[in-house]
Design a protein around this motif. Structure first.
Motif, PDB file in Angstrom:
ATOM      1  N   GLY A 297       0.800  -1.221   0.000  1.00 11.30           N
ATOM      2  CA  GLY A 297       0.000   0.000   0.000  1.00 11.30           C
ATOM      3  C   GLY A 297       0.831   1.268   0.000  1.00 11.30           C
ATOM      4  N   ARG A 298       1.882   1.308   0.822  1.00 12.71           N
ATOM      5  CA  ARG A 298       2.733   2.494   0.899  1.00 12.71           C
ATOM      6  C   ARG A 298       3.431   2.764  -0.436  1.00 12.71           C
ATOM      7  N   ALA A 299       3.858   1.700  -1.095  1.00 13.31           N
ATOM      8  CA  ALA A 299       4.522   1.850  -2.390  1.00 13.31           C
ATOM      9  C   ALA A 299       3.531   2.299  -3.458  1.00 13.31           C
ATOM     10  N   ARG A 300       2.308   1.810  -3.373  1.00  9.34           N
ATOM     11  CA  ARG A 300       1.271   2.224  -4.321  1.00  9.34           C
ATOM     12  C   ARG A 300       1.008   3.729  -4.185  1.00  9.34           C
ATOM     13  N   VAL A 301       0.911   4.202  -2.952  1.00  9.07           N
ATOM     14  CA  VAL A 301       0.707   5.635  -2.712  1.00  9.07           C
ATOM     15  C   VAL A 301       1.880   6.439  -3.255  1.00  9.07           C
ATOM     16  N   SER A 302       3.089   5.945  -3.053  1.00 12.94           N
ATOM     17  CA  SER A 302       4.269   6.658  -3.524  1.00 12.94           C
ATOM     18  C   SER A 302       4.320   6.701  -5.048  1.00 12.94           C
ATOM     19  N   PHE A 303       3.943   5.590  -5.707  1.00 12.20           N
ATOM     20  CA  PHE A 303       3.946   5.602  -7.166  1.00 12.20           C
ATOM     21  C   PHE A 303       2.929   6.617  -7.688  1.00 12.20           C
ATOM     22  N   THR A 304       1.798   6.745  -7.020  1.00 12.69           N
ATOM     23  CA  THR A 304       0.830   7.785  -7.391  1.00 12.69           C
ATOM     24  C   THR A 304       1.446   9.167  -7.241  1.00 12.69           C
ATOM     25  N   ARG A 305       2.237   9.362  -6.191  1.00 12.61           N
ATOM     26  CA  ARG A 305       2.924  10.636  -5.990  1.00 12.61           C
ATOM     27  C   ARG A 305       3.942  10.901  -7.107  1.00 12.61           C
ATOM     28  N   ILE A 306       4.639   9.849  -7.523  1.00 14.37           N
ATOM     29  CA  ILE A 306       5.609   9.986  -8.617  1.00 14.37           C
ATOM     30  C   ILE A 306       4.906  10.395  -9.907  1.00 14.37           C
ATOM     31  N   VAL A 307       3.794   9.738 -10.210  1.00 12.82           N
ATOM     32  CA  VAL A 307       3.020  10.079 -11.408  1.00 12.82           C
ATOM     33  C   VAL A 307       2.557  11.531 -11.338  1.00 12.82           C
ATOM     34  N   GLU A 308       2.076  11.939 -10.172  1.00 11.77           N
ATOM     35  CA  GLU A 308       1.620  13.323 -10.003  1.00 11.77           C
ATOM     36  C   GLU A 308       2.776  14.302 -10.192  1.00 11.77           C
ATOM     37  N   ALA A 309       3.939  13.954  -9.632  1.00  5.07           N
ATOM     38  CA  ALA A 309       5.103  14.830  -9.779  1.00  5.07           C
ATOM     39  C   ALA A 309       5.490  14.997 -11.239  1.00  5.07           C
ATOM     40  N   VAL A 310       5.515  13.892 -11.977  1.00  8.97           N
ATOM     41  CA  VAL A 310       5.832  13.956 -13.407  1.00  8.97           C
ATOM     42  C   VAL A 310       4.823  14.846 -14.129  1.00  8.97           C
ATOM     43  N   SER A 311       3.553  14.658 -13.839  1.00  9.19           N
ATOM     44  CA  SER A 311       2.503  15.427 -14.507  1.00  9.19           C
ATOM     45  C   SER A 311       2.602  16.913 -14.176  1.00  9.19           C
ATOM     46  N   VAL A 312       2.803  17.229 -12.900  1.00 13.17           N
ATOM     47  CA  VAL A 312       2.871  18.624 -12.456  1.00 13.17           C
ATOM     48  C   VAL A 312       4.067  19.340 -13.072  1.00 13.17           C
ATOM     49  N   LEU A 313       5.234  18.734 -13.005  1.00 16.86           N
ATOM     50  CA  LEU A 313       6.434  19.390 -13.522  1.00 16.86           C
ATOM     51  C   LEU A 313       6.375  19.499 -15.052  1.00 16.86           C
ATOM     52  N   ALA A 314       5.851  18.472 -15.706  1.00 14.92           N
ATOM     53  CA  ALA A 314       5.837  18.480 -17.167  1.00 14.92           C
ATOM     54  C   ALA A 314       4.933  19.557 -17.729  1.00 14.92           C
ATOM     55  N   ARG A 315       3.895  19.913 -16.999  1.00 18.25           N
ATOM     56  CA  ARG A 315       3.025  20.978 -17.508  1.00 18.25           C
ATOM     57  C   ARG A 315       3.406  22.351 -16.947  1.00 18.25           C
ATOM     58  N   GLY A 316       4.493  22.404 -16.201  1.00 17.04           N
ATOM     59  CA  GLY A 316       4.985  23.680 -15.703  1.00 17.04           C
ATOM     60  C   GLY A 316       4.183  24.249 -14.564  1.00 17.04           C
ATOM     61  N   ASP A 317       3.405  23.437 -13.900  1.00 16.02           N
ATOM     62  CA  ASP A 317       2.602  23.858 -12.751  1.00 16.02           C
ATOM     63  C   ASP A 317       3.337  23.419 -11.507  1.00 16.02           C
ATOM     64  N   TRP A 318       4.083  24.334 -10.902  1.00 14.02           N
ATOM     65  CA  TRP A 318       5.010  23.956  -9.852  1.00 14.02           C
ATOM     66  C   TRP A 318       4.465  24.199  -8.456  1.00 14.02           C
ATOM     67  N   THR A 319       3.168  24.293  -8.316  1.00 14.63           N
ATOM     68  CA  THR A 319       2.581  24.464  -6.980  1.00 14.63           C
ATOM     69  C   THR A 319       2.077  23.118  -6.486  1.00 14.63           C
ATOM     70  N   TRP A 320       2.304  22.859  -5.203  1.00 19.08           N
ATOM     71  CA  TRP A 320       1.880  21.599  -4.599  1.00 19.08           C
ATOM     72  C   TRP A 320       0.937  21.887  -3.435  1.00 19.08           C
TER      73      TRP A 320
END
Length: 320
Positions: A297-320
């Motif tokens: 479960g913890r790794a699943r949550v982290s992978f979701t965070r990784i996907v979100e990080a990739v998406s956020v940075l790639a679109r230039g939206d740097w607010t979290w």
């Protein structure tokens, strides 16, 4: 001594035990060809397949002295806003296009971005800076080939190479739009005394499951052939004295990992230099937990965070 029975939950212990059944902790004492065979078998055992709608093409980048193998992942419903250059882990001596095949396919499926995985040359046959040169060559190819921004993403040794690339290209017209570094070894100066945050995890988690300080020293030594390259930022990004003008960075580390403090130290130096960086330490996780993203479960949550990080940075939206 750190009590991992309290830090690590049952799901993660089951993942550790399964990993050890394929890749025993003493594998570091085997020959490099033996280590590769064991690692490749382990990766096959953990292979999760491709999500629906993702296809892959294996090809090469023609470099002046050799071809650089790559694998391009495409989504049936593509998002052309950016592309991801993925750099795999493996201690600079292990891994390739197959070791992180399903991770890249899932990253493509979850973001819609085209993902390009780089099969850089490995030590000890190809000593530093061969791996760095290949990743740089792949980035330059991507910057020429794609009409969209290039985002860097890498785990472990791959995270090291991504950070080194970001430092090397920050003065160029075409540079990464961001970087996501997953339990990366960034290798700063650990010679300072007690209380220096860069040393904390190297001491507290020196004997952590999945990766020990002894393992890290072995990988660093074999990568350089034993040559002292202190201060070489293409080898050790944390050795840089200037952290200005780096791309927005997300660092994701595992709590039970000697490399965890590298993420915190890198975040602090980028922020101190006026840049954008975020550090997330995943509680109770261990090095290599990407392979546990479907069972823990913890790794699943982290992978979701990784996907979100990739998406956020790639679109230039740097607010979290």
């Amino acid at each position: 001594m750190t009590d991992y029975t309290k830090l690590i939950d049952a799901e993660t212990w089951a993942f550790i035990e399964r990993t050890n059944s394929y890749y025993p902790p003493d594998t570091i004492d085997y020959t490099v060809p033996q280590q590769r065979a064991i690692y490749d078998r382990m990766c096959r055992e953990f292979f999760a397949g491709y999500p629906k709608g993702v296809t892959a093409e294996t090809t090469v980048i023609a470099a002046p002295t050799h071809d650089i193998p790559i694998r391009i992942y495409r989504n049936a419903t593509p998002n052309p806003a950016a592309m991801v250059l993925y750099v795999h882990g493996g201690g600079f001596i292990l891994g390739g296009l197959d070791s992180h095949d399903d991770v890249c396919a899932e990253l493509c499926a979850c973001t819609g971005y085209e993902v390009v995985s780089v099969d850089y040359r490995l030590a000890p046959e190809h000593l530093h800076p061969a791996a760095f040169d290949d990743v740089l060559g792949a980035f330059e190819w991507a910057a020429r080939t794609y009409d969209c921004p290039v985002l860097l993403c890498g785990d472990s040794a791959g995270g090291n190479l991504c950070a080194a690339l970001s430092h090397a290209t920050r003065g160029r017209a075409k540079k990464p739009i961001g970087q996501v570094l997953i339990y990366a070894g960034l290798f700063g100066d650990r010679s300072k005394g007690p209380g220096d945050r860069l040393r904390d995890s190297y001491v507290t988690h020196a004997e952590a499951p999945m990766l020990t300080v002894r393992d890290i020293e072995f990988y660093k030594h074999i990568r350089t052939g034993g040559v002292d390259r202190a201060g070489d930022i293409t080898l050790s990004p944390l050795a840089d004295t200037d952290f200005a003008n780096l791309p927005p960075t997300v660092l994701i580390t595992a709590e039970c990992d000697p490399l965890s403090s590298d993420g915190e130290a890198y975040r602090d130096r980028v922020v101190a230099a006026g840049g954008r960086a975020w550090w997330f330490e995943e509680p109770g996780l261990v090095h290599g937990y990407l392979r546990a993203r479907h069972t823990v479960g913890r790794a699943r949550v982290s992978f979701t965070r990784i996907v979100e990080a990739v998406s956020v940075l790639a679109r230039g939206d740097w607010t979290w």
